[in-house]
Design a protein around this motif. Structure first.
Motif, PDB file in Angstrom:
ATOM      1  N   MET A 183      16.701  -6.235 -45.548  1.00 51.88           N
ATOM      2  CA  MET A 183      15.470  -6.782 -46.123  1.00 51.88           C
ATOM      3  C   MET A 183      15.574  -6.895 -47.637  1.00 51.88           C
ATOM      4  O   MET A 183      15.159  -7.893 -48.231  1.00 51.88           O
ATOM      5  CB  MET A 183      14.279  -5.911 -45.737  1.00 51.88           C
ATOM      6  N   MET A 184      16.133  -5.868 -48.282  1.00 56.95           N
ATOM      7  CA  MET A 184      16.259  -5.896 -49.732  1.00 56.95           C
ATOM      8  C   MET A 184      17.236  -6.974 -50.187  1.00 56.95           C
ATOM      9  O   MET A 184      17.059  -7.570 -51.251  1.00 56.95           O
ATOM     10  CB  MET A 184      16.707  -4.519 -50.232  1.00 56.95           C
ATOM     11  N   GLN A 185      18.276  -7.215 -49.375  1.00 61.86           N
ATOM     12  CA  GLN A 185      19.217  -8.276 -49.708  1.00 61.86           C
ATOM     13  C   GLN A 185      18.559  -9.640 -49.597  1.00 61.86           C
ATOM     14  O   GLN A 185      18.780 -10.532 -50.426  1.00 61.86           O
ATOM     15  CB  GLN A 185      20.431  -8.203 -48.778  1.00 61.86           C
ATOM     16  N   ASN A 186      17.716  -9.796 -48.570  1.00 64.07           N
ATOM     17  CA  ASN A 186      17.030 -11.077 -48.381  1.00 64.07           C
ATOM     18  C   ASN A 186      15.958 -11.300 -49.437  1.00 64.07           C
ATOM     19  O   ASN A 186      15.819 -12.402 -49.978  1.00 64.07           O
ATOM     20  CB  ASN A 186      16.393 -11.129 -46.985  1.00 64.07           C
ATOM     21  N   SER A 187      15.167 -10.254 -49.719  1.00 63.18           N
ATOM     22  CA  SER A 187      14.086 -10.347 -50.704  1.00 63.18           C
ATOM     23  C   SER A 187      13.653  -8.934 -51.071  1.00 63.18           C
ATOM     24  O   SER A 187      13.055  -8.230 -50.254  1.00 63.18           O
ATOM     25  CB  SER A 187      12.888 -11.122 -50.143  1.00 63.18           C
ATOM     26  N   ALA A 188      13.962  -8.531 -52.298  1.00 62.47           N
ATOM     27  CA  ALA A 188      13.566  -7.188 -52.737  1.00 62.47           C
ATOM     28  C   ALA A 188      12.052  -7.034 -52.697  1.00 62.47           C
ATOM     29  O   ALA A 188      11.537  -5.955 -52.407  1.00 62.47           O
ATOM     30  CB  ALA A 188      14.090  -6.926 -54.152  1.00 62.47           C
ATOM     31  N   ASP A 189      11.338  -8.101 -52.971  1.00 61.55           N
ATOM     32  CA  ASP A 189       9.877  -8.075 -52.934  1.00 61.55           C
ATOM     33  C   ASP A 189       9.377  -7.754 -51.529  1.00 61.55           C
ATOM     34  O   ASP A 189       8.531  -6.872 -51.326  1.00 61.55           O
ATOM     35  CB  ASP A 189       9.356  -9.441 -53.391  1.00 61.55           C
ATOM     36  N   ASP A 190       9.921  -8.438 -50.523  1.00 59.74           N
ATOM     37  CA  ASP A 190       9.503  -8.186 -49.139  1.00 59.74           C
ATOM     38  C   ASP A 190       9.938  -6.799 -48.672  1.00 59.74           C
ATOM     39  O   ASP A 190       9.211  -6.116 -47.942  1.00 59.74           O
ATOM     40  CB  ASP A 190      10.094  -9.255 -48.210  1.00 59.74           C
ATOM     41  N   GLY A 191      11.140  -6.367 -49.076  1.00 58.82           N
ATOM     42  CA  GLY A 191      11.614  -5.042 -48.681  1.00 58.82           C
ATOM     43  C   GLY A 191      10.723  -3.949 -49.238  1.00 58.82           C
ATOM     44  O   GLY A 191      10.368  -2.996 -48.525  1.00 58.82           O
ATOM     45  N   PHE A 192      10.345  -4.076 -50.496  1.00 56.46           N
ATOM     46  CA  PHE A 192       9.467  -3.090 -51.127  1.00 56.46           C
ATOM     47  C   PHE A 192       8.124  -3.025 -50.413  1.00 56.46           C
ATOM     48  O   PHE A 192       7.609  -1.944 -50.112  1.00 56.46           O
ATOM     49  CB  PHE A 192       9.289  -3.469 -52.591  1.00 56.46           C
ATOM     50  N   ASN A 193       7.538  -4.173 -50.117  1.00 55.20           N
ATOM     51  CA  ASN A 193       6.228  -4.196 -49.455  1.00 55.20           C
ATOM     52  C   ASN A 193       6.303  -3.688 -48.020  1.00 55.20           C
ATOM     53  O   ASN A 193       5.371  -3.051 -47.530  1.00 55.20           O
ATOM     54  CB  ASN A 193       5.638  -5.606 -49.517  1.00 55.20           C
ATOM     55  N   ALA A 194       7.416  -3.938 -47.337  1.00 56.74           N
ATOM     56  CA  ALA A 194       7.590  -3.392 -45.991  1.00 56.74           C
ATOM     57  C   ALA A 194       7.688  -1.873 -46.041  1.00 56.74           C
ATOM     58  O   ALA A 194       7.126  -1.166 -45.191  1.00 56.74           O
ATOM     59  CB  ALA A 194       8.846  -3.981 -45.338  1.00 56.74           C
ATOM     60  N   LEU A 195       8.392  -1.347 -47.037  1.00 54.04           N
ATOM     61  CA  LEU A 195       8.497   0.091 -47.191  1.00 54.04           C
ATOM     62  C   LEU A 195       7.122   0.723 -47.401  1.00 54.04           C
ATOM     63  O   LEU A 195       6.822   1.787 -46.856  1.00 54.04           O
ATOM     64  CB  LEU A 195       9.418   0.413 -48.372  1.00 54.04           C
ATOM     65  N   LEU A 196       6.267   0.059 -48.174  1.00 58.43           N
ATOM     66  CA  LEU A 196       4.935   0.607 -48.439  1.00 58.43           C
ATOM     67  C   LEU A 196       4.126   0.770 -47.158  1.00 58.43           C
ATOM     68  O   LEU A 196       3.307   1.688 -47.052  1.00 58.43           O
ATOM     69  CB  LEU A 196       4.179  -0.271 -49.433  1.00 58.43           C
ATOM     70  N   GLU A 197       4.332  -0.095 -46.180  1.00 56.21           N
ATOM     71  CA  GLU A 197       3.606   0.059 -44.916  1.00 56.21           C
ATOM     72  C   GLU A 197       4.046   1.324 -44.177  1.00 56.21           C
ATOM     73  O   GLU A 197       3.255   1.936 -43.456  1.00 56.21           O
ATOM     74  CB  GLU A 197       3.794  -1.186 -44.052  1.00 56.21           C
ATOM     75  N   CYS A 198       5.287   1.730 -44.371  1.00 58.10           N
ATOM     76  CA  CYS A 198       5.743   3.014 -43.810  1.00 58.10           C
ATOM     77  C   CYS A 198       5.146   4.174 -44.596  1.00 58.10           C
ATOM     78  O   CYS A 198       4.713   5.179 -44.015  1.00 58.10           O
ATOM     79  CB  CYS A 198       7.270   3.084 -43.847  1.00 58.10           C
ATOM     80  N   VAL A 199       5.126   4.045 -45.904  1.00 63.41           N
ATOM     81  CA  VAL A 199       4.569   5.089 -46.764  1.00 63.41           C
ATOM     82  C   VAL A 199       3.111   5.355 -46.403  1.00 63.41           C
ATOM     83  O   VAL A 199       2.649   6.501 -46.386  1.00 63.41           O
ATOM     84  CB  VAL A 199       4.693   4.675 -48.253  1.00 63.41           C
ATOM     85  N   GLN A 200       2.371   4.308 -46.084  1.00 59.18           N
ATOM     86  CA  GLN A 200       0.932   4.426 -45.841  1.00 59.18           C
ATOM     87  C   GLN A 200       0.590   5.178 -44.556  1.00 59.18           C
ATOM     88  O   GLN A 200      -0.576   5.510 -44.336  1.00 59.18           O
ATOM     89  CB  GLN A 200       0.306   3.024 -45.816  1.00 59.18           C
ATOM     90  N   ASP A 201       1.577   5.493 -43.749  1.00 58.29           N
ATOM     91  CA  ASP A 201       1.322   6.249 -42.522  1.00 58.29           C
ATOM     92  C   ASP A 201       0.688   7.610 -42.784  1.00 58.29           C
ATOM     93  O   ASP A 201      -0.055   8.116 -41.949  1.00 58.29           O
ATOM     94  CB  ASP A 201       2.636   6.461 -41.740  1.00 58.29           C
ATOM     95  N   ASN A 202       1.022   8.214 -43.930  1.00 54.95           N
ATOM     96  CA  ASN A 202       0.507   9.564 -44.210  1.00 54.95           C
ATOM     97  C   ASN A 202       0.260   9.702 -45.698  1.00 54.95           C
ATOM     98  O   ASN A 202       1.194   9.951 -46.458  1.00 54.95           O
ATOM     99  CB  ASN A 202       1.499  10.629 -43.740  1.00 54.95           C
ATOM    100  N   PRO A 203      -0.992   9.544 -46.148  1.00 52.99           N
ATOM    101  CA  PRO A 203      -1.284   9.668 -47.580  1.00 52.99           C
ATOM    102  C   PRO A 203      -1.131  11.120 -48.050  1.00 52.99           C
ATOM    103  O   PRO A 203      -2.043  11.922 -47.908  1.00 52.99           O
ATOM    104  CB  PRO A 203      -2.742   9.206 -47.698  1.00 52.99           C
ATOM    105  N   GLU A 204       0.029  11.456 -48.552  1.00 51.18           N
ATOM    106  CA  GLU A 204       0.245  12.770 -49.164  1.00 51.18           C
ATOM    107  C   GLU A 204       1.063  12.569 -50.421  1.00 51.18           C
ATOM    108  O   GLU A 204       1.777  11.585 -50.567  1.00 51.18           O
ATOM    109  CB  GLU A 204       0.895  13.752 -48.179  1.00 51.18           C
ATOM    110  N   VAL A 205       0.952  13.507 -51.332  1.00 50.69           N
ATOM    111  CA  VAL A 205       1.369  13.288 -52.704  1.00 50.69           C
ATOM    112  C   VAL A 205       2.833  12.867 -52.842  1.00 50.69           C
ATOM    113  O   VAL A 205       3.150  11.901 -53.537  1.00 50.69           O
ATOM    114  CB  VAL A 205       1.055  14.531 -53.571  1.00 50.69           C
ATOM    115  N   HIS A 206       3.756  13.552 -52.177  1.00 49.44           N
ATOM    116  CA  HIS A 206       5.167  13.251 -52.394  1.00 49.44           C
ATOM    117  C   HIS A 206       5.538  11.914 -51.766  1.00 49.44           C
ATOM    118  O   HIS A 206       6.297  11.136 -52.340  1.00 49.44           O
ATOM    119  CB  HIS A 206       6.033  14.377 -51.832  1.00 49.44           C
TER     120      HIS A 206
END
Length: 515
Positions: A183-206
């Motif tokens: 994903m990052m090779q295809n589009s760093a912008d899309d890869g970053f935003n896809a990662l954020l959807e994983c991050v949002q699974d559990n709102p905790e500080v780290h």
């Protein structure tokens, strides 16, 4: 993050045993040279022109590190290059999987920014402080022999955010890393935003702060290293799956429902301004109500067209209340460096403030649903943290400073001297009261920041001093005048809490730098 990052090519397998025997296995590993007979050794990430300095950060004995850093400064190596090497050494070694390791990573850029606010002779002190911690932890964890991140080959397909999310949930580390690299090779912008959807699974500080700090470091280390830095966040999410709980799905469903109900998907962020009274009301709703109500209030404000920046300001002020009202660490939670009554380190208020700071910044650099989702979850997290652990009674507690703690002085020099004294006496409320008076008197905030900066550098801070100082600096300067001093009051309180525990290596650093 809207351009695909360049990727360095690694040396191919030359398959020549004579060459391997000549240069030795350690150097061969650094160069990425392997043979069929050496398949046991994993390939090594190589950082090209930065490689020798990255190895220096990993391999220099910590007892010799600071004299060696001072020598490099004398030879003309800039501080920002030393920090960049420390970042890459941290990423390669820990991959976001070590508690002290990822906290140190998150402190490196704040330390460099702190350096920019210090007198020239002292500028290296915060950087030396965190690089010392960085190398020490790397060596405690086995150094180069125990590196977590290794090269990952991208595929030729075009995976989407849902596929990455599903792969993370399956705990498929190899599959998720390859998919993310693709994903990052295809589009760093899309890869970053896809990662954020994983991050949002559990709102905790780290989980929240790590991807923001990684993104924030890209201008320093180079966007060609975007995949390496963001992989730390991906691996953090993967490792967290073993602790998945039902409420993760509950708030994810609530987020989806709020985005649908308020028709936020596909719309542009609003530009409407908030009056001070509206800001205060939204902030106190987030602080005092349930996570569901707090998240709903932010979603409604987004739907009404309020500027996301100003909504983020309200969420930040809500988190600030947790610092101002906290009664401190209870006796049953005290630990070395964090006594009963302390509010520095991993206190609920510091964690909440750092989290909101990250959510706000992630909202500003993401796109689509993430612009809204980051703010909705930021509000959710503050409200949840206020009621966490079953012992916090923030709604019953009065924010500092109380009336008797507010300084009677009006002279700037006397106020700053009083602030310094209260910090040294660990008088959290009185330190807050001095800064409250500074705000009332119109004292230059830069003078107050300079007093607090000295201790953010000299004291250990239980892994949070640099990060929280930068959080406060940013939030103060982007908060409207009616409310901004609350952030500086909170920093004064935390600074008074952390005093008395000098940072390891600082005495030596001061001697080396002639401070």
């Amino acid at each position: 993050m809207n351009e695909p990052q360049s990727r360095r090519e690694f040396l191919a397998d030359v398959g020549k045993g004579t060459l391997l025997a000549t240069i030795g296995p350690a150097l061969a590993a650094e160069l990425g040279i392997t043979t069929a007979g050496a398949v046991e050794a994993p390939a090594v990430l190589n950082f090209g022109g930065m490689e020798s300095l990255v190895c220096f950060m990993q391999e220099t004995p910590v007892s010799k590190l600071q004299p060696a850093l001072a020598a490099k400064l004398k030879d003309g190596v800039p501080l920002k290059q030393l920090v960049a090497a420390g970042v890459l050494a941290n990423a390669r070694t820990f991959g976001g999987e070590d508690y002290i390791g990822f906290h140190t990573l998150m402190a490196l850029h704040p330390a460099l920014r702190m350096a920019g606010s210090m007198p020239d002779k002292q500028a290296a002190l915060p950087v030396f402080k965190v690089l010392y911690r960085n190398t020490n932890r790397i060596q405690e964890n086995g150094g180069r022999d125990e590196e977590v991140l290794h090269p990952v080959a991208a595929g030729s397909d075009k995976p989407n955010a849902q596929q990455l999310h599903d792969t993370v949930k399956r705990k498929d580390t190899a599959g998720a890393e390859k998919m993310f690299a693709t994903m990052m090779q295809n589009s760093a912008d899309d890869g970053f935003n896809a990662l954020l959807e994983c991050v949002q699974d559990n709102p905790e500080v780290h989980r929240t702060v790590l991807p923001y700090r990684a993104w924030d470091l890209l201008d320093l280390v180079g966007r060609e290293h975007a995949t390496t830095l963001l992989r730390m966040s991906l691996r953090y999410c993967l490792n967290s799956e073993k602790y998945r709980r039902p409420e993760w799905d509950e708030h994810s469903k609530a987020l989806t429902k709020l985005i649908d109900e308020h028709k936020l998907m596909g719309r542009d962020p609003g530009t409407r301004s908030m009056e001070d009274g509206v800001m205060e009301k939204l902030s106190m709703t987030i602080f005092s109500d349930t996570p569901e109500t707090a998240a709903g209030a932010v979603a409604a404000a987004l739907a009404e067209g309020f500027d996301p920046h100003e909504i983020g300001e309200a969420i930040s002020l809500a988190a600030n209340q947790l610092v101002l009202r906290d009664h401190g660490r209870p006796p049953e939670w005290e630990s070395p460096g964090k006594p009963a009554g302390s509010t520095h380190g991993d206190s609920v208020g510091v964690h909440a403030s750092d989290s909101v700071h990250a959510w706000r910044n992630l909202s500003q650099v993401s796109k689509g649903r993430n612009v809204f989702a980051c703010l909705i979850l930021g509000a959710w997290q503050v409200a949840r943290d206020r009621g966490g652990n079953g012992v916090q009674r923030f709604l019953e507690w009065e924010p500092l400073p109380v009336k008797r703690q507010i300084s009677a002085s009006t002279d700037q020099a006397k106020l700053l001297a009083e602030l310094d004294e209260n910090i040294r006496l660990n008088l959290q409320g009185h330190a807050a009261g001095v800064v409250h008076r500074c705000g009332m008197q119109g004292i230059a905030p830069e003078a107050v920041f300079q007093t607090l900066l000295r201790y953010a550098v000299s004291e250990d801070g239980a892994l949070h001093a640099e990060k929280y100082f930068q959080t406060t600096w940013d939030e103060f300067h982007r908060t409207r005048p009616a409310f901004r001093w609350r952030h500086l009051i909170a920093l004064a309180r935390v600074t008074a809490s952390e005093f008395g525990r000098p940072a390891p290596g600082q005495a030596e650093a001061r001697e080396l730098l002639g401070v």
